[in-house]
Design an enzyme around this catalytic site. Structure first.
Site, PDB file in Angstrom:
ATOM      1  N   ASP A   8      81.449  58.984  -2.865  1.00 48.74           N
ATOM      2  CA  ASP A   8      82.527  59.444  -3.566  1.00 48.74           C
ATOM      3  C   ASP A   8      82.488  61.111  -3.424  1.00 48.74           C
ATOM      4  O   ASP A   8      81.588  61.660  -3.057  1.00 48.74           O
ATOM      5  CB  ASP A   8      82.637  59.035  -4.671  1.00 48.74           C
ATOM      6  CG  ASP A   8      83.879  59.591  -5.423  1.00 48.74           C
ATOM      7  OD1 ASP A   8      85.145  59.636  -4.959  1.00 48.74           O
ATOM      8  OD2 ASP A   8      83.812  59.751  -6.744  1.00 48.74           O
ATOM      9  N   ASP A  10      84.922  63.325  -5.605  1.00 45.82           N
ATOM     10  CA  ASP A  10      85.063  64.125  -6.875  1.00 45.82           C
ATOM     11  C   ASP A  10      84.416  63.581  -7.864  1.00 45.82           C
ATOM     12  O   ASP A  10      84.324  62.280  -7.942  1.00 45.82           O
ATOM     13  CB  ASP A  10      86.735  64.305  -7.075  1.00 45.82           C
ATOM     14  CG  ASP A  10      87.517  64.885  -6.160  1.00 45.82           C
ATOM     15  OD1 ASP A  10      86.803  65.497  -5.198  1.00 45.82           O
ATOM     16  OD2 ASP A  10      88.812  64.799  -6.391  1.00 45.82           O
ATOM     17  N   ASP A 128      81.157  58.231  -9.319  1.00 39.91           N
ATOM     18  CA  ASP A 128      81.112  58.476 -10.795  1.00 39.91           C
ATOM     19  C   ASP A 128      81.842  57.468 -11.655  1.00 39.91           C
ATOM     20  O   ASP A 128      81.967  57.505 -12.874  1.00 39.91           O
ATOM     21  CB  ASP A 128      81.267  60.048 -10.900  1.00 39.91           C
ATOM     22  CG  ASP A 128      82.732  60.267 -10.631  1.00 39.91           C
ATOM     23  OD1 ASP A 128      83.134  59.747  -9.599  1.00 39.91           O
ATOM     24  OD2 ASP A 128      83.524  60.791 -11.474  1.00 39.91           O
TER      25      ASP A 128
END
Length: 286
Positions: A8, A10, A128
């Site tokens: 990922d 961000d 996240d």
């Protein structure tokens, strides 16, 4: 088969701002230690790197492309300068309400990896959010969650890139080969990071003993199961085990990062034996 890290952006490589949109350089902050340890992963370990990111409404009036690409290109260039190169960057532009199959945790953007020659069972999604963990499950991968909230579904939960690097570095190097011919049916499994355990059954006692020595002195876990035409002779069994063993080592070693070709002598009580094992890319027993 290649192993992949689906990473990922961000909240994983960069800190995600409160409005969840990186549309200016003022908002850009890199995740602590991501440069250092992702560079080590890229240079030392056997993973292809692929970025997979949801960018809500990219290209619409709420998130114009001319505010996205300058910052994104800087991010990519900064990682490239540290030796981190992504083989592909996959971006979903949809809004959550659209529920498109290309949006994580949907697999629409990664179907070519699911259908291609990739070792997804030993690949990871790193992100996240729970959508990253769910993407891993949908792909048949493992997952690493960057969060301070433990999650039992994730293979590893941490907020520290150094722990991600250490975890991936400790993943055992394994290979498994099944070879079936008119003369033999052979299964070989190796774990180069084992502790010298072996389960050998070739039907040839002395050959079993010699294979056990590779396992014991190399500190390698080795399983060899053979059904061969021993009523004819031993030749087919020994030759085909050698081929399968070489192919299993080849799988486990990958591109052989950090491995050099070398040899040593093992003097014993009543004899001196010299053995050469060549990791130069030719899968034969010598």
């Amino acid at each position: 088969m290649k192993k992949v890290l689906f990473i990922d952006r961000d909240g994983t490589l960069i800190i995600e701002p409160e409005d969840e949109q990186i549309d200016s350089f003022e908002k850009l902050e890199f995740y602590p230690h991501a440069f250092q340890y992702l560079a080590r992963i890229a240079n030392e370990l056997e993973y292809e790197l692929v970025m997979v990111t949801n960018q809500d409404g990219l290209g619409t009036s709420s998130f114009p492309e001319d505010t996205f690409w300058p910052v994104h290109n800087l991010i990519m260039k900064a990682f490239e300068n540290e030796g981190v190169r992504f083989s592909e960057v996959l971006i979903d532009r949809s809004f959550p309400r659209e529920n498109l199959p290309t949006r994580k945790p949907g697999t629409g953007l990664v179907t070519h990896y699911m259908k291609g020659n990739y070792d997804l069972e030993n690949s990871f999604v790193i992100g996240d959010r729970m959508t990253d963990v769910q993407l891993a499950r949908n792909m048949g991968c493992k997952s690493i969650l960057l969060s301070d909230q433990q999650d039992t579904e994730a293979t590893l939960t941490t907020t520290d890139w150094s722990k991600i690097y250490q975890f991936l570095k400790e993943e055992p190097r394994k290979g498994k080969v099944t070879r079936v011919t008119h003369e033999t049916n052979i299964t070989v499994e190796v774990n180069l990071d084992g502790n010298g355990k072996s389960h050998i059954s070739s039907g040839l006692g002395f050959f079993d003993h010699m294979l056990e020595q590779i396992s014991r002195h190399g500190n390698i876990d080795l399983t060899v199961q053979v059904k061969g035409d021993l009523h004819v002779d031993e030749h087919h069994t020994i030759e085909d085990v050698g081929i399968a063993l070489g192919e299993a080592f080849y799988q486990a070693l990958g591109s052989k990062k950090g491995v050099e070709r070398y040899g040593f002598l093992l003097p014993m009580d009543d004899c001196l034996a010299q053995v050469a094992i060549d990791f130069g890319g030719r899968p034969w027993l010598m």
